[in-house]
Design an enzyme around this catalytic site. Structure first.
Site, PDB file in Angstrom:
ATOM      1  N   HIS A 197      -8.773  12.780 -10.816  1.00 22.63           N
ATOM      2  CA  HIS A 197      -9.564  12.859 -12.043  1.00 22.63           C
ATOM      3  C   HIS A 197      -9.256  14.139 -12.822  1.00 22.63           C
ATOM      4  CE1 HIS A 197     -11.963  15.243  -9.203  1.00 22.63           C
ATOM      5  NE2 HIS A 197     -12.516  15.814 -10.245  1.00 22.63           N
ATOM      6  N   TYR A 198      -8.992  15.213 -12.101  1.00 24.42           N
ATOM      7  CA  TYR A 198      -8.686  16.507 -12.721  1.00 24.42           C
ATOM      8  C   TYR A 198      -7.339  16.449 -13.441  1.00 24.42           C
ATOM      9  CZ  TYR A 198      -7.527  21.521 -12.894  1.00 24.42           C
ATOM     10  OH  TYR A 198      -7.159  22.787 -13.284  1.00 24.42           O
TER      11      TYR A 198
END
Length: 211
Positions: free
Chosen positions: A125-126
């Site tokens: 997600h990062y």
């Protein structure tokens, strides 16, 4: 040159203030908490403005030639906050900078942001958030530099780096050396470049001149 640092109270942002101020560059530190102002002025910030990346930053951006985005929720933050700050906050600041006539936007991203599937699932997600922000900046029409460092450390700076448009091996680099690179990118008026960045054997300025 007038430079706005977004995320100025962060570990890279605080170091960057000192490097830019040493060159008599007018630094405006953008923070969310007014209580941080005095310590940032002691580091060399000429001005401190309070603004939230998730809101209106237009006043902070007025008169700025260059924006350096060092803000971030951190790789261990939940997906929602990462999207809010690392993606949507960065995208909003790019759009507002363009509207204010800013000439150049320097983004601190991350290795693997251009290929999120190459990293561990827990950080996907990062990397995706960073990659989406990078793409928006690349397509914005602003002069840009996207710096994608490897794993950040608190080790002393070496002043020597390795950079390339794409590296297969995920390395590491000290936050102090990242700040040095950002300051040199600002000084050298580099634009429309992006690169992965880790510790290496080449002096910082020499490596950047080869871009």
């Amino acid at each position: 040159m007038n430079v706005l640092i977004a995320g100025a109270n962060g570990k890279i942002g605080r170091r960057l203030i000192s490097h830019l101020a040493a060159d008599n560059i007018h630094v405006t530190a953008m923070v969310r908490d007014a209580a941080q102002a005095q310590s940032l002025k002691e580091l060399g910030a000429a001005d401190v403005v309070v603004a939230d990346l998730e809101g209106d930053c237009s006043e902070a951006l007025k008169g700025q030639n260059t924006v350096i985005f060092t803000a971030g929720s951190g790789p261990h933050t939940g997906p929602d906050k990462t999207v809010d700050v690392d993606q949507n906050g960065a995208i909003s600041l790019v759009d507002q900078a363009k509207a204010q006539g800013t000439d150049r936007f320097i983004m601190v991203s991350s290795m693997r942001a251009d290929d999120p599937s190459s990293g561990p699932d827990k950080m996907r997600h990062y990397f995706e958030a960073k990659g989406n922000a990078d793409k928006h900046l690349r397509d914005s029409g602003l002069g840009y530099v996207i710096v994608r460092p490897g794993r950040l450390t608190e080790e002393p700076p070496l002043g020597k780096i390795k950079l390339a448009e794409k590296m297969d091996d995920f390395g590491e680099i000290s936050r102090e050396d990242v700040a040095n690179v950002l300051a040199e990118v600002a000084r050298m008026e580099i634009r429309n470049r992006e690169f992965d960045l880790i510790t290496g054997d080449t002096p910082i300025r020499d490596a950047l001149q080869r871009l």
